[in-house]
Design a protein around this motif. Structure first.
Motif, PDB file in Angstrom:
ATOM      1  N   TYR A 551       0.825  -1.217   0.000  1.00 28.99           N
ATOM      2  CA  TYR A 551       0.000   0.000   0.000  1.00 28.99           C
ATOM      3  C   TYR A 551       0.854   1.259   0.000  1.00 28.99           C
ATOM      4  O   TYR A 551       0.505   2.263  -0.638  1.00 28.99           O
ATOM      5  CB  TYR A 551      -0.936   0.002   1.208  1.00 28.99           C
ATOM      6  N   LYS A 552       1.964   1.219   0.688  1.00 31.76           N
ATOM      7  CA  LYS A 552       2.862   2.377   0.724  1.00 31.76           C
ATOM      8  C   LYS A 552       3.437   2.661  -0.663  1.00 31.76           C
ATOM      9  O   LYS A 552       3.575   3.829  -1.081  1.00 31.76           O
ATOM     10  CB  LYS A 552       3.991   2.137   1.728  1.00 31.76           C
ATOM     11  N   LYS A 553       3.781   1.616  -1.409  1.00 32.58           N
ATOM     12  CA  LYS A 553       4.275   1.788  -2.779  1.00 32.58           C
ATOM     13  C   LYS A 553       3.211   2.445  -3.661  1.00 32.58           C
ATOM     14  O   LYS A 553       3.517   3.318  -4.476  1.00 32.58           O
ATOM     15  CB  LYS A 553       4.682   0.437  -3.372  1.00 32.58           C
ATOM     16  N   ILE A 554       1.948   2.019  -3.477  1.00 28.89           N
ATOM     17  CA  ILE A 554       0.858   2.605  -4.266  1.00 28.89           C
ATOM     18  C   ILE A 554       0.671   4.068  -3.884  1.00 28.89           C
ATOM     19  O   ILE A 554       0.502   4.940  -4.754  1.00 28.89           O
ATOM     20  CB  ILE A 554      -0.449   1.816  -4.037  1.00 28.89           C
ATOM     21  N   GLU A 555       0.704   4.353  -2.602  1.00 26.99           N
ATOM     22  CA  GLU A 555       0.544   5.726  -2.115  1.00 26.99           C
ATOM     23  C   GLU A 555       1.625   6.640  -2.686  1.00 26.99           C
ATOM     24  O   GLU A 555       1.343   7.729  -3.203  1.00 26.99           O
ATOM     25  CB  GLU A 555       0.601   5.721  -0.585  1.00 26.99           C
ATOM     26  N   ASP A 556       2.869   6.201  -2.607  1.00 26.85           N
ATOM     27  CA  ASP A 556       3.980   7.010  -3.134  1.00 26.85           C
ATOM     28  C   ASP A 556       3.853   7.214  -4.642  1.00 26.85           C
ATOM     29  O   ASP A 556       4.143   8.295  -5.167  1.00 26.85           O
ATOM     30  CB  ASP A 556       5.321   6.329  -2.823  1.00 26.85           C
ATOM     31  N   ALA A 557       3.409   6.144  -5.325  1.00 28.77           N
ATOM     32  CA  ALA A 557       3.294   6.232  -6.788  1.00 28.77           C
ATOM     33  C   ALA A 557       2.224   7.248  -7.202  1.00 28.77           C
ATOM     34  O   ALA A 557       2.422   8.009  -8.160  1.00 28.77           O
ATOM     35  CB  ALA A 557       2.975   4.861  -7.369  1.00 28.77           C
ATOM     36  N   TYR A 558       1.078   7.273  -6.484  1.00 30.42           N
ATOM     37  CA  TYR A 558       0.045   8.265  -6.800  1.00 30.42           C
ATOM     38  C   TYR A 558       0.572   9.687  -6.591  1.00 30.42           C
ATOM     39  O   TYR A 558       0.296  10.592  -7.389  1.00 30.42           O
ATOM     40  CB  TYR A 558      -1.196   8.028  -5.940  1.00 30.42           C
ATOM     41  N   PHE A 559       1.291   9.884  -5.501  1.00 31.13           N
ATOM     42  CA  PHE A 559       1.846  11.216  -5.236  1.00 31.13           C
ATOM     43  C   PHE A 559       2.834  11.617  -6.337  1.00 31.13           C
ATOM     44  O   PHE A 559       2.798  12.745  -6.839  1.00 31.13           O
ATOM     45  CB  PHE A 559       2.537  11.227  -3.876  1.00 31.13           C
ATOM     46  N   ASN A 560       3.705  10.673  -6.716  1.00 34.93           N
ATOM     47  CA  ASN A 560       4.683  10.959  -7.788  1.00 34.93           C
ATOM     48  C   ASN A 560       3.989  11.247  -9.111  1.00 34.93           C
ATOM     49  O   ASN A 560       4.404  12.146  -9.862  1.00 34.93           O
ATOM     50  CB  ASN A 560       5.645   9.783  -7.953  1.00 34.93           C
ATOM     51  N   ASP A 563       2.668  14.786  -9.107  1.00 32.80           N
ATOM     52  CA  ASP A 563       3.745  15.763  -9.326  1.00 32.80           C
ATOM     53  C   ASP A 563       4.225  15.763 -10.775  1.00 32.80           C
ATOM     54  O   ASP A 563       4.531  16.818 -11.346  1.00 32.80           O
ATOM     55  CB  ASP A 563       4.922  15.468  -8.392  1.00 32.80           C
ATOM     56  N   ILE A 564       4.310  14.560 -11.390  1.00 32.38           N
ATOM     57  CA  ILE A 564       4.741  14.484 -12.795  1.00 32.38           C
ATOM     58  C   ILE A 564       3.714  15.174 -13.696  1.00 32.38           C
ATOM     59  O   ILE A 564       4.081  15.948 -14.599  1.00 32.38           O
ATOM     60  CB  ILE A 564       4.948  13.017 -13.218  1.00 32.38           C
ATOM     61  N   TYR A 565       2.437  14.908 -13.438  1.00 33.14           N
ATOM     62  CA  TYR A 565       1.386  15.583 -14.213  1.00 33.14           C
ATOM     63  C   TYR A 565       1.470  17.106 -14.042  1.00 33.14           C
ATOM     64  O   TYR A 565       1.350  17.862 -15.007  1.00 33.14           O
ATOM     65  CB  TYR A 565       0.010  15.101 -13.761  1.00 33.14           C
ATOM     66  N   TYR A 566       1.680  17.542 -12.808  1.00 29.48           N
ATOM     67  CA  TYR A 566       1.624  18.973 -12.493  1.00 29.48           C
ATOM     68  C   TYR A 566       2.865  19.714 -13.000  1.00 29.48           C
ATOM     69  O   TYR A 566       2.748  20.718 -13.718  1.00 29.48           O
ATOM     70  CB  TYR A 566       1.475  19.137 -10.976  1.00 29.48           C
ATOM     71  N   PHE A 567       4.051  19.208 -12.666  1.00 31.48           N
ATOM     72  CA  PHE A 567       5.276  19.955 -12.945  1.00 31.48           C
ATOM     73  C   PHE A 567       5.909  19.631 -14.303  1.00 31.48           C
ATOM     74  O   PHE A 567       6.524  20.499 -14.911  1.00 31.48           O
ATOM     75  CB  PHE A 567       6.315  19.698 -11.843  1.00 31.48           C
ATOM     76  N   LYS A 568       5.766  18.392 -14.754  1.00 32.07           N
ATOM     77  CA  LYS A 568       6.525  17.975 -15.937  1.00 32.07           C
ATOM     78  C   LYS A 568       5.661  17.826 -17.190  1.00 32.07           C
ATOM     79  O   LYS A 568       6.082  18.208 -18.282  1.00 32.07           O
ATOM     80  CB  LYS A 568       7.274  16.669 -15.638  1.00 32.07           C
ATOM     81  N   LEU A 569       4.466  17.246 -17.006  1.00 35.28           N
ATOM     82  CA  LEU A 569       3.589  17.095 -18.168  1.00 35.28           C
ATOM     83  C   LEU A 569       2.638  18.278 -18.321  1.00 35.28           C
ATOM     84  O   LEU A 569       1.952  18.393 -19.336  1.00 35.28           O
ATOM     85  CB  LEU A 569       2.777  15.800 -18.057  1.00 35.28           C
ATOM     86  N   LEU A 570       2.597  19.134 -17.295  1.00 39.12           N
ATOM     87  CA  LEU A 570       1.741  20.331 -17.297  1.00 39.12           C
ATOM     88  C   LEU A 570       0.276  19.983 -17.535  1.00 39.12           C
ATOM     89  O   LEU A 570      -0.458  20.669 -18.234  1.00 39.12           O
ATOM     90  CB  LEU A 570       2.231  21.332 -18.361  1.00 39.12           C
ATOM     91  N   SER A 578      -5.071  12.599  -9.815  1.00 38.58           N
ATOM     92  CA  SER A 578      -4.113  11.757  -9.070  1.00 38.58           C
ATOM     93  C   SER A 578      -4.069  12.136  -7.599  1.00 38.58           C
ATOM     94  O   SER A 578      -4.087  11.264  -6.717  1.00 38.58           O
ATOM     95  CB  SER A 578      -2.723  11.885  -9.697  1.00 38.58           C
ATOM     96  N   TYR A 579      -4.012  13.448  -7.331  1.00 40.88           N
ATOM     97  CA  TYR A 579      -3.961  13.892  -5.936  1.00 40.88           C
ATOM     98  C   TYR A 579      -5.234  13.482  -5.187  1.00 40.88           C
ATOM     99  O   TYR A 579      -5.175  12.983  -4.039  1.00 40.88           O
ATOM    100  CB  TYR A 579      -3.796  15.412  -5.867  1.00 40.88           C
ATOM    101  N   ASN A 580      -6.402  13.675  -5.805  1.00 43.90           N
ATOM    102  CA  ASN A 580      -7.659  13.333  -5.139  1.00 43.90           C
ATOM    103  C   ASN A 580      -7.825  11.833  -4.963  1.00 43.90           C
ATOM    104  O   ASN A 580      -8.380  11.367  -3.958  1.00 43.90           O
ATOM    105  CB  ASN A 580      -8.847  13.907  -5.923  1.00 43.90           C
ATOM    106  N   THR A 581      -7.360  11.061  -5.938  1.00 44.75           N
ATOM    107  CA  THR A 581      -7.409   9.600  -5.792  1.00 44.75           C
ATOM    108  C   THR A 581      -6.575   9.165  -4.589  1.00 44.75           C
ATOM    109  O   THR A 581      -6.987   8.282  -3.817  1.00 44.75           O
ATOM    110  CB  THR A 581      -6.877   8.918  -7.068  1.00 44.75           C
ATOM    111  N   LEU A 582      -5.420   9.776  -4.449  1.00 46.61           N
ATOM    112  CA  LEU A 582      -4.566   9.472  -3.299  1.00 46.61           C
ATOM    113  C   LEU A 582      -5.277   9.818  -1.989  1.00 46.61           C
ATOM    114  O   LEU A 582      -5.279   9.025  -1.034  1.00 46.61           O
ATOM    115  CB  LEU A 582      -3.251  10.250  -3.419  1.00 46.61           C
TER     116      LEU A 582
END
Length: 867
Positions: A551-560, A563-570, A578-582
């Motif tokens: 579960y921790k791996k899934i949690e970290d992956a959603y957060f990452n 961030d990728i959607y927000y900062f890198k893929l815009l 992703s944030y709300n799903t987390l």
């Protein structure tokens, strides 16, 4: 009365006397000049010219054109090729020299010198080639020959990448009136000069001016094609079309003809559906032509580009995939993969597929491909994205499997395996793909991609109805079992075949191939389904601790992913999802304060009411968090060492990208750090952004930003470093300007000085003078050489030895000095420069203080063994 015979004898004698007197190289009579002009032309000059023509033919025939780029106007020269025609070079020089030496008063002397210069040019003897052309310009009485020599200088300087000198020669020669031949040649040389510097605009201007003057020997079809390529690259498609059409009118060689027709279809002006159909018909006609069989991949690629312009995405995707299937050209494959990756990234937003295509593009494209760094940066982002996405899928699959008993799990794996087998059976009758095609669907070696080490980490989809998932084990199956017939109970048939086979271990005559086959058979599992079950079973989380880790791996992956959607893929919308799903799946997540703050930032401008809801929730639920305090007090982060420490960690990553030349990635990570807010560490982020700007943008903009940084942070310790950077940049520009103005003389036959340059701060003047006097006494006593000291500038002192009467004496002196240097203990532990220099060049050197410029001149014009 004199007899007729005696009269003939007298006339014959007179004729012989006249001819013999005309043979004298010193005679300037009409007869003598006619004799020398004729003999010089049709002997030495003619044969030298023929040798040069042979060399030029060899150079052109060695060139391999890359039609995916703008063709070179001239072939590239290299030392390996030059060795192959060295005999022709020597013969050309010999014959031209005979014409010069034996007929010094003929009108072909200057032309023969130009041939000598060309021979030196093709042998890559830049220094002597330049000196020869300069000599012709200085000594020739004929203005047109002078101009021809300077035009050859332009080409020589361009090949040697002395662009400032080439520009000076261009500026000089185009001032005077030029013959049509010289005008044409100058325009071609200028076009090449601009091509070597990547200035396509000026290149095409000169080529178009030259076109009315082109002859058949100038390969006009090739030049028209190059002009068409440039116009197409610059976006002037109608002009490109016209020049491709002109190219075809010259009946060029087949490959040029093919590409001209192909690119003509690409740049056809589309205004009506009829025109679209006509262009498509042109492509189909090229495909049907049997002579174009080896170019099918390129045709399909250009068809894909054409359909992309028409916004016909399904057909564009199909054409790019056909290009990959048909091709043997790795570069075209790479470009097709890149186009597919761009479509899935920019238009369809299917990042998983885009990642696979970008990965294939990077593997296929050469590292010097235009924009390679940006392609690599995007691929890295997509790799990170897919890694996190697949982590979620695989960990969810493992958690689902944790609730199954062993029987149900094995049945599930066997079901997937049988689905894969059915898919293989269905595709058995289809034509096999060519070996050079990369499998986009999967790069795994297992029935299920489980993210084990050595594979795409955490990759793969457990959903067995997905054809992509069902095909995951196909390549591994063939590797283990071979291309076995597709039949029921295939494992039983293998066992029966094995049972009836003689025991190979009883024989001693097994071949290496048989041994390898036995080893492969021994390595293969008896039941791949059982092997897959055992492998997957080890990863299933069964204890509470293992489940929490999943579960921790899934949690970290959603957060990452957020961030990728927000900062890198815009992609703000996907970031919100992703944030709300987390937040929904993990209500107690430690990431909640940071996510609420980022959601507030996302909606602050577009939906203030929603942004205020997130802000209120953050301040109510986490009033003591850094993010809540930042909302209340925007200056809080300036005082927050915790956020600064986070920025420092991100800064380290960004700086590593910067050092590796990955400037786009460096900038992206800096933006992540800056998004945390302004802190005491912010100036470090700003300065690194400016350093990246210095690598990627105009130097004037770089200097401006440094100046602004110094103004904005007058009391920051980094300002002192910024000032040093600014001063260094300005000094560099000054040196560049100085290089353009300093012109050392290449005539090296006059007397020389030996110069030893040492730092003023070392106080070595007396020591070095004494050392050189002893050196001279021991090695060059008969020359009675003198030494003296001079101040060059605030940093350096010169110690001179004069005078060395000839260049040979100077070379001998420098070589002896190099050989004896290990024994000259006075110079140990001190940095210094040493060189020989003519008196004229020393005057220029001392006047301009151009030490670095002369060191470069010395390196280029004197033998390597004395440097």
């Amino acid at each position: 009365m004199r007899s007729p015979l005696s009269t003939i004898s007298v006339l014959l004698f007179c004729f012989i006397v006249i001819v013999l007197s005309a043979c004298s190289s010193e005679q300037k009579t009409i007869t003598a000049l006619a004799y020398h002009n004729t003999t010089a032309h049709y002997n030495g000059y003619y044969y030298a010219r023929e040798e040069i023509k042979k060399i030029e033919k060899d150079v052109w025939s060695s060139m391999v054109d890359d039609y995916n780029r703008i063709l070179r106007l001239y072939p590239a020269l290299d030392s390996t090729l030059a060795k192959g025609y060295d005999k022709d070079i020597q013969e050309a020089i010999k014959m031209a020299s005979l014409s010069i030496q034996r007929h010094p008063n003929s009108k072909w002397v200057d032309d023969s010198y130009i041939l000598v210069g060309k021979a030196r040019f093709y042998s890559l003897d830049w220094g002597n080639a330049i000196q020869t052309f300069k000599f012709v310009n200085t000594k020739s009485p004929d203005l047109n020959t002078k101009h021809a020599a300077i035009i050859q200088l332009v080409r020589t300087f361009t090949e040697h990448k002395e662009y400032a000198n080439a520009q000076a020669a261009i500026d000089f020669v185009q001032k005077g009136p030029l013959t049509k031949k010289n005008q044409k040649q100058l325009l071609l040389e200028k076009a090449y000069f601009y091509q070597e510097q990547g200035d396509l605009d000026n290149m095409v201007r000169n080529l178009t001016q030259a076109t009315p003057m082109l002859k058949k020997k100038d390969r006009p079809g090739r030049i028209f094609f190059i002009i068409g390529q440039i116009y197409q690259k610059l976006g002037f498609e109608s002009e490109a079309y016209n020049y491709y059409k002109k190219c075809l009118s010259t009946n060029p060689e087949y490959e040029v003809d093919f590409y001209a027709r192909l690119y003509m279809a690409q740049v056809t002006e589309i205004s009506r559906s009829k025109s679209v159909n006509a262009a498509r018909k042109s492509f189909r006609k090229l495909l049907k032509d049997s002579k174009n069989k080896e170019f099918k991949d390129k045709i399909y690629y250009e068809m894909g580009v054409f359909e992309l312009k028409q916004k016909n995405l399904p057909q564009a995707l199909a054409d790019f995939n056909k290009s990959i299937r048909e091709g043997t050209n790795k570069r075209i494959d790479g470009e097709a993969y890149l186009r597919l990756g761009e479509i899935y990234y920019d238009t369809l937003r299917k990042y998983e597929l885009s990642q696979a295509y970008y990965d294939s593009a990077i593997n296929a494209l050469p590292k010097d491909y235009e924009g390679y760094a940006a392609i690599k940066a995007r691929q890295s982002i997509l790799d990170e994205f897919v890694k996190n996405l697949n982590t979620i899928k695989w960990q969810d699959s493992l958690l689902a499997m944790a609730g199954m008993d062993s029987l149900a799990l094995r049945a599930r794996i066997d079901s997937s395996f049988q689905a894969k087998k059915a898919l293989a059976e269905k595709s058995e009758g289809k034509k096999k793909k060519k070996r050079n095609r990369v499998d986009i669907q999967s790069n795994t070696n297992n029935i299920f991609n489980t993210g084990e080490e050595g594979q795409t980490e955490e990759a793969a989809d457990w959903y067995f109805g997905n054809p992509s998932a069902m095909s995951l084990g196909q390549s591994e199956f063939k590797r283990l079992w071979g291309d076995v017939p597709l039949e029921d109970n295939w494992r039983r048939s293998l066992r029966s075949a094995s049972a009836t086979r003689p025991d190979e271990s009883l024989t001693d005559t097994a071949t290496p191939a048989a041994t390898d086959q036995k080893a492969a058979t021994a390595a293969a599992p008896s039941d791949p389904v059982a092997a897959e079950y055992a492998r997957v079973d080890k990863q299933i989380p069964r204890t509470d601790e293992q489940k929490q880790e999943a579960y921790k791996k899934i949690e970290d992956a959603y957060f990452n992913l957020g961030d990728i959607y927000y900062f890198k893929l815009l992609e703000k919308d996907n970031a919100v999802t992703s944030y709300n799903t987390l937040l929904n799946r993990f209500p107690e997540t430690e990431y909640e304060p940071e996510i609420l703050y980022k959601l507030y930032l996302i909606f602050k401008d577009s939906d203030p009411a929603k942004a205020e809801g997130y802000a209120s929730r953050l301040k109510t639920k986490y009033p003591n968090s850094d993010f809540a305090k930042t909302l209340i007090n925007p200056d809080y982060l300036k005082e927050s060492s915790q956020t600064a420490e986070k920025q420092k960690e991100v800064y380290k990553t960004s700086y590593e990208h910067y050092q590796n030349g990955e400037y786009r990635l460096a900038l992206q990570t800096l933006n992540e750090a800056a998004a945390m807010g302004e802190t005491s560490f912010t100036p470090n982020l700003d300065l690194l952004k400016i350093l990246i700007l210095g690598k990627t943008d105009d130097i004037n903009k770089y200097q401006y930003e440094l100046g602004e940084f110094i103004k904005s942070h007058p009391d920051d310790p980094l300002s002192a470093y910024a000032k040093k950077l600014l001063e260094a940049s300005r000094t560099f520009l000054e040196q560049q300007e100085k290089v353009k103005t300093i012109q050392y003389i290449r005539s090296l036959e006059e007397p020389h000085y030996f110069v030893l340059v040492h730092k003023k701060a070392d106080n070595l003047s007396a020591v070095v003078s004494g050392m050189l006097e002893r050196f001279n006494e021991a090695n060059f006593k008969e020359m009675k050489l003198k030494t003296s000291n001079m101040v060059l500038n605030d940093e350096y002192i010169l110690t001179l030895v004069d005078e060395l009467p000839r260049v040979s004496a100077a070379l001998e002196y420098k070589q002896t000095f190099n050989e004896k240097l290990p024994t000259l203990t006075e110079l140990r532990n001190h940095k210094f420069h040493s060189f020989v220099i003519t008196k004229d060049n020393f005057d220029i050197f001392y006047r301009t203080k151009g030490l670095d410029e002369y060191l470069k001149f010395f390196e280029r014009n004197y033998p390597a063994e004395i440097q």
